[in-house]
Design a protein around this motif. Structure first.
Motif, mmCIF file in Angstrom:
data_model
loop_
_atom_site.group_PDB
_atom_site.id
_atom_site.type_symbol
_atom_site.label_atom_id
_atom_site.label_comp_id
_atom_site.label_asym_id
_atom_site.label_seq_id
_atom_site.Cartn_x
_atom_site.Cartn_y
_atom_site.Cartn_z
ATOM 1 N N GLU A 49 10.523 -35.527 -24.147
ATOM 2 C CA GLU A 49 10.126 -34.686 -23.002
ATOM 3 C C GLU A 49 9.648 -35.021 -21.689
ATOM 4 O O GLU A 49 10.197 -34.374 -20.593
ATOM 5 C CB GLU A 49 8.670 -33.609 -23.544
ATOM 6 N N ARG A 84 11.813 -34.784 -18.165
ATOM 7 C CA ARG A 84 10.988 -34.215 -17.065
ATOM 8 C C ARG A 84 11.339 -35.108 -15.985
ATOM 9 O O ARG A 84 11.474 -34.574 -14.816
ATOM 10 C CB ARG A 84 9.474 -33.905 -17.264
ATOM 11 N N THR A 141 8.188 -29.772 -19.481
ATOM 12 C CA THR A 141 9.249 -29.543 -20.165
ATOM 13 C C THR A 141 8.643 -29.284 -21.572
ATOM 14 O O THR A 141 7.691 -30.115 -21.967
ATOM 15 C CB THR A 141 9.973 -30.949 -20.224
ATOM 16 N N ILE A 153 12.502 -25.807 -19.582
ATOM 17 C CA ILE A 153 11.410 -26.235 -18.223
ATOM 18 C C ILE A 153 10.845 -25.099 -18.000
ATOM 19 O O ILE A 153 11.200 -23.978 -17.857
ATOM 20 C CB ILE A 153 12.317 -26.800 -17.163
#
Length: 381
Positions: free
Chosen positions: A46, A50, A58, A202
């Motif tokens: 994640e 991001r 994220t 997102i």
């Protein structure tokens, strides 16, 4: 009939061969850890996504469809709410809208991009409209800035379906970062394809991200205490670890797709492709339109070249949407769905394979056939 090996739409073995050892090491790392859900690999993945997308927040999940459902749910959309979206996309886009109780309203697409037309979006806005769900189809970003302005003007939520556009950008800004939510799929054939299902959302704000995390975990933020009716939608550690490996090479993979697209253009003389200024196509698909779509598909198959129909039935003609209100004609989407054909494009595709594809297409149109107009995604008609 060709005796050469068939050129598939996607060859995952060719794609992954150069990184096999890294993939095996990542898989072994997860096996040795004994941790298979919501561990360090998911957290690291994640964070790395991001950073790559320059996103605010994220939150990973089980698949791309869940990413859409989680975003719509976190946005509070439900019964009585209308969500404007495209009729020319995979079924999951509209399916997710219905799953949360809202109503999809289809707005027509642009012939030049196959993406939703901002002018038709504007025509579709009513007092029931709560959101616009934009799809960046085939890896080509929609006219997201114009749609963002529309959403701001009418106080609408903006949700991006980026299942086919990981790494695509508009004026240097990645798809998925323009809206309130950006939804991604890691289905194996995607630009960032996993080894099974996987997804990610997102979120613009930290509070939105926290809501997504609660919803993906049965509506629970504290074990055995459930504040919402949520979902069981978690990315597993194995997928996260393997995706972390491929994420390191995503720019290279997208460059390979672009180079294949350039080679197609070079070989298929007289079919110049013009992309809208500032848009960064990453060619999840390389799609042509032709009045002889079915004949061309059969011709390619006879020469050992795969092709695919994305998408032969626009969503408003799907049986499940029979009886849904139609607010406008969807002429372009209907025309495109009758003529679209996607050619093979994947990392690891060789120049010889590209030549075989283009040679087969050229041969089809040169064998004493009438001249037919056909265009490529992103091309002016």
């Amino acid at each position: 009939m060709s005796t050469e090996p068939v050129i598939p739409m996607v060859d995952t073995l060719a794609w992954h061969k150069p990184i096999q050892q890294e993939l095996r090491s990542a898989a072994n790392r997860v096996l040795d850890s004994g941790r298979f859900l919501m561990g360090e690999e998911v957290t690291a993945f994640e964070q790395e996504v991001r950073e790559f997308l320059q996103a605010n927040q994220t939150v990973s999940c089980a698949n791309g469809t869940d990413a859409l459902i989680l975003a719509l749910s976190a946005a509070g959309l439900g019964s009585g709410d209308e969500v404007i979206t495209t009729p020319f996309t995979f079924f999951a886009t509209a399916e997710a809208i219905v799953r949360v109780g809202a109503t999809p309203v289809f707005a027509d697409i642009e012939l030049e991009t196959f993406n939703i037309d901002p002018l038709r979006v504007q025509e579709s806005i009513t007092n029931k409209t709560r959101a616009v769900l934009v799809v960046h189809l085939f890896g080509l970003p929609a006219r997201i800035q114009e749609i963002q302005w529309l959403c701001e003007e009418h106080s609408l939520l903006l949700i991006e379906d980026c299942a086919q556009s990981f790494g695509a950008s508009v004026n240097g800004r990645m798809t998925g970062t323009w809206g309130d939510f950006g939804c991604f799929s890691f289905f194996p054939s995607k630009n960032l394809g996993g080894f099974g299902d996987g997804g990610l959302v997102i979120a613009k704000t930290g509070s939105m991200a926290e809501q997504l995390k609660v919803l993906r975990n049965h509506g629970s933020s504290v074990q055995y205490r459930h504040e919402y009716m949520g979902y069981n939608s978690r990315l597993d550690e194995m997928q996260a670890a393997l995706l972390r490996v491929k994420l390191k090479y995503i720019a290279r993979y997208n460059d390979e797709r672009k180079k294949i697209a350039e080679d197609y253009r070079s070989f298929l003389q007289g079919m110049d492709i013009l992309l809208p200024a500032g848009q960064g196509h990453v060619y999840h698909q390389f799609t042509v339109l032709t009045d002889q779509r079915d004949q061309l598909k059969d011709h390619l198959a006879s020469h050992g070249v795969a092709s695919a129909l994305y998408y032969p039935v626009p969503l408003h003609h799907q049986p499940v949407f029979k009886g849904f209100p139609m607010k406008q004609d969807l002429f372009v989407a209907e025309q495109v769905s009758r003529r679209c054909l996607s050619l093979p494009v994947f990392p690891g595709m060789t120049k010889a394979q590209v030549h075989r594809v283009t040679e087969s297409v050229t041969r089809f149109f040169s064998e004493d056939r009438a001249e037919f107009a056909y265009w490529f995604a992103g091309a002016a008609p």
